[in-house]
Design a protein around this motif. Structure first.
Motif, short mmCIF file in Angstrom:
data_model
loop_
_atom_site.label_atom_id
_atom_site.label_comp_id
_atom_site.label_asym_id
_atom_site.label_seq_id
_atom_site.Cartn_x
_atom_site.Cartn_y
_atom_site.Cartn_z
N THR A 1 0.83 -1.12 0.01
CA THR A 1 -0.34 0.04 0.39
C THR A 1 1.08 0.79 -0.02
OG1 THR A 1 -1.78 -1.39 1.06
CG2 THR A 1 -1.79 1.37 1.19
N ARG A 2 2.22 1.32 0.69
CA ARG A 2 2.58 2.54 0.95
C ARG A 2 3.69 2.73 -0.51
NH1 ARG A 2 5.27 1.44 6.93
NH2 ARG A 2 4.92 -0.52 6.43
N LEU A 3 3.67 1.14 -0.63
CA LEU A 3 4.99 1.71 -2.29
C LEU A 3 3.59 2.21 -3.57
CD1 LEU A 3 7.09 -0.79 -2.46
CD2 LEU A 3 7.60 0.79 -1.53
N GLY A 4 2.44 1.20 -3.65
CA GLY A 4 1.83 2.14 -4.63
C GLY A 4 1.42 3.34 -4.04
N TRP A 5 1.29 4.38 -3.06
CA TRP A 5 1.24 4.97 -3.14
C TRP A 5 2.57 5.87 -3.16
CZ3 TRP A 5 -3.01 7.96 -1.73
CH2 TRP A 5 -2.97 9.68 -0.97
N ILE A 6 3.83 5.85 -3.20
CA ILE A 6 4.71 6.48 -3.93
C ILE A 6 4.25 6.40 -5.69
CG2 ILE A 6 6.83 6.26 -3.82
CD1 ILE A 6 7.43 5.63 -1.41
N VAL A 7 4.69 5.69 -6.46
CA VAL A 7 4.24 4.83 -7.48
C VAL A 7 3.33 6.41 -8.04
CG1 VAL A 7 3.63 3.27 -9.05
CG2 VAL A 7 5.21 2.74 -7.61
N THR B 1 4.08 9.01 -10.58
CA THR B 1 3.29 8.76 -11.48
C THR B 1 2.52 10.47 -11.84
OG1 THR B 1 3.29 6.40 -11.50
CG2 THR B 1 2.27 7.75 -13.00
N PHE B 2 2.52 10.42 -10.80
CA PHE B 2 0.97 11.62 -11.52
C PHE B 2 2.05 13.31 -11.32
CE2 PHE B 2 -3.32 12.25 -11.68
CZ PHE B 2 -3.93 13.87 -11.55
N LEU B 3 2.67 12.88 -10.25
CA LEU B 3 3.29 13.94 -10.29
C LEU B 3 4.76 14.61 -11.77
CD1 LEU B 3 4.55 16.59 -8.83
CD2 LEU B 3 6.56 15.56 -7.85
N VAL B 4 5.43 12.81 -12.49
CA VAL B 4 6.23 13.48 -13.67
C VAL B 4 4.85 13.59 -14.39
CG1 VAL B 4 7.22 11.31 -14.79
CG2 VAL B 4 7.45 11.90 -12.94
N PHE C 1 -4.11 20.18 -12.04
CA PHE C 1 -2.95 19.18 -11.56
C PHE C 1 -1.77 19.69 -10.45
CE2 PHE C 1 -4.73 18.12 -15.54
CZ PHE C 1 -4.58 16.45 -15.54
N THR C 2 -1.97 21.06 -10.24
CA THR C 2 -0.50 21.72 -9.79
C THR C 2 -0.94 20.93 -8.25
OG1 THR C 2 0.01 23.44 -11.05
CG2 THR C 2 0.57 23.75 -8.96
N LEU C 3 -2.73 21.38 -8.58
CA LEU C 3 -3.28 21.68 -6.59
C LEU C 3 -3.43 19.51 -6.45
CD1 LEU C 3 -6.04 23.97 -6.37
CD2 LEU C 3 -4.02 24.53 -5.15
N THR C 4 -3.88 19.71 -6.94
CA THR C 4 -3.99 18.00 -7.15
C THR C 4 -2.12 17.18 -6.50
OG1 THR C 4 -5.37 17.53 -8.88
CG2 THR C 4 -3.87 15.64 -7.88
N ASP C 5 -0.73 17.50 -7.38
CA ASP C 5 0.14 17.38 -7.57
C ASP C 5 0.78 17.42 -5.75
OD1 ASP C 5 0.68 16.22 -9.72
OD2 ASP C 5 1.15 17.97 -10.41
N ALA C 6 0.58 18.51 -5.55
CA ALA C 6 0.73 19.16 -4.39
C ALA C 6 0.37 18.77 -3.26
CB ALA C 6 0.23 20.68 -3.99
N THR C 7 -1.15 18.36 -2.89
CA THR C 7 -1.59 17.30 -2.47
C THR C 7 -1.30 16.06 -2.42
OG1 THR C 7 -4.12 17.96 -2.89
CG2 THR C 7 -4.37 16.25 -1.94
N LEU C 8 -0.45 15.28 -3.13
CA LEU C 8 -0.39 13.77 -2.88
C LEU C 8 1.14 13.83 -2.51
CD1 LEU C 8 -0.93 13.05 -6.41
CD2 LEU C 8 -2.01 11.65 -4.47
N VAL C 9 2.04 15.27 -2.64
CA VAL C 9 3.68 15.89 -2.18
C VAL C 9 2.87 15.39 -0.60
CG1 VAL C 9 5.12 17.04 -2.48
CG2 VAL C 9 4.11 16.07 -4.49
N GLY C 10 2.22 16.06 -0.28
CA GLY C 10 2.17 16.35 1.06
C GLY C 10 1.54 15.46 1.94
N LEU D 1 3.50 7.74 4.51
CA LEU D 1 5.01 6.59 4.83
C LEU D 1 5.01 7.06 6.41
CD1 LEU D 1 6.78 7.50 1.64
CD2 LEU D 1 4.85 5.30 2.14
N LEU D 2 4.72 7.88 6.95
CA LEU D 2 5.64 7.79 8.26
C LEU D 2 4.65 7.32 9.97
CD1 LEU D 2 8.43 10.51 7.91
CD2 LEU D 2 8.26 8.35 8.25
N ARG D 3 3.07 8.12 9.17
CA ARG D 3 2.61 8.78 10.54
C ARG D 3 1.12 7.99 10.10
NH1 ARG D 3 0.62 12.63 13.86
NH2 ARG D 3 -1.27 12.92 14.43
N TRP D 4 0.43 7.09 9.14
CA TRP D 4 -1.16 6.61 9.25
C TRP D 4 -0.26 4.69 9.90
CZ3 TRP D 4 -2.56 4.24 3.28
CH2 TRP D 4 -3.91 4.46 3.67
#
Length: 185
Positions: free
Chosen positions: A18-24, A28-31, A50-59, A65-68
């Motif tokens: 699940t965590r690796l899927g989130w990273i992918v 992928t969306f950012l690239v 798209f920029t707002l979506t990217d910022a949400t995904l990156v944020g 990865l670390l808190r959930w």
């Protein structure tokens, strides 16, 4: 299972897949957005979306990865994502798996609290061995029974997931509407 938290706490995190899927997904969306923006394929309004979506995904990536996590303490269950929801174990009376929500705990007043980091597939009840979600639900329900002074269940399997087909149809309709609106800009 014990990792982090206070001594004696039991911690469940989403699976590595699940965590690796989130990273992918996020990368992928950012690239893809960067590539579309540099080639001039996106209009001005699309760049903003798209920029707002990217910022949400990156944020949300560090949170995923670390808190959930879900932490079973001596007297409370903590569901941690962006914020921490603390549930008194005495209030937990049941568990089920819901589409879009994952492992969901039923409280004595009829309300529910869900943890999306653990879930069962639709066919998980046919497995010979309990899943991670089954084992987590059993541990929480056993601890809740002990806190209430009852006998804990010897074993527990989550009931089969219901409503998945309806959720898929709803998501498909929503995706179609978003595509129609985004295509008309």
């Amino acid at each position: 299972m014990s990792a982090g938290g206070r001594p004696g706490d039991i911690v469940w995190r989403p699976s590595i897949a699940t965590r690796l899927g989130w990273i992918v997904l996020a990368s992928t969306f950012l690239v893809g957005t960067s590539w579309l923006a540099t080639t001039g394929e996106l209009g001005r309004s699309e760049v903003v979306v798209f920029t707002l979506t990217d910022a949400t995904l990156v944020g949300l990536t560090p949170v995923v990865l670390l808190r959930w996590r879900m932490v079973l303490g001596v007297d409370a269950l903590s569901l941690v994502f962006v914020r921490v929801r603390r549930i008194d174990l005495r209030d937990v009376v049941g568990a089920k798996v819901l589409p879009r929500e994952g492992l969901t705990f039923v409280l004595d007043d009829g309300t529910t609290q869900s943890f999306g980091g653990l879930a069962n597939s639709r066919l998980a009840e046919r497995r010979a061995v309990p899943s991670r979600a089954d084992r987590a639900a059993h541990a929480v329900l056993a601890a809740a029974a002990v806190v209430r002074g009852e006998d804990p269940p010897a074993q527990y399997r989550l009931p089969p997931m219901r409503g998945l087909r309806r959720v898929l149809v709803e998501d498909g309709i929503l995706a179609l509407l978003v595509a129609m609106v985004a295509g008309s800009w």
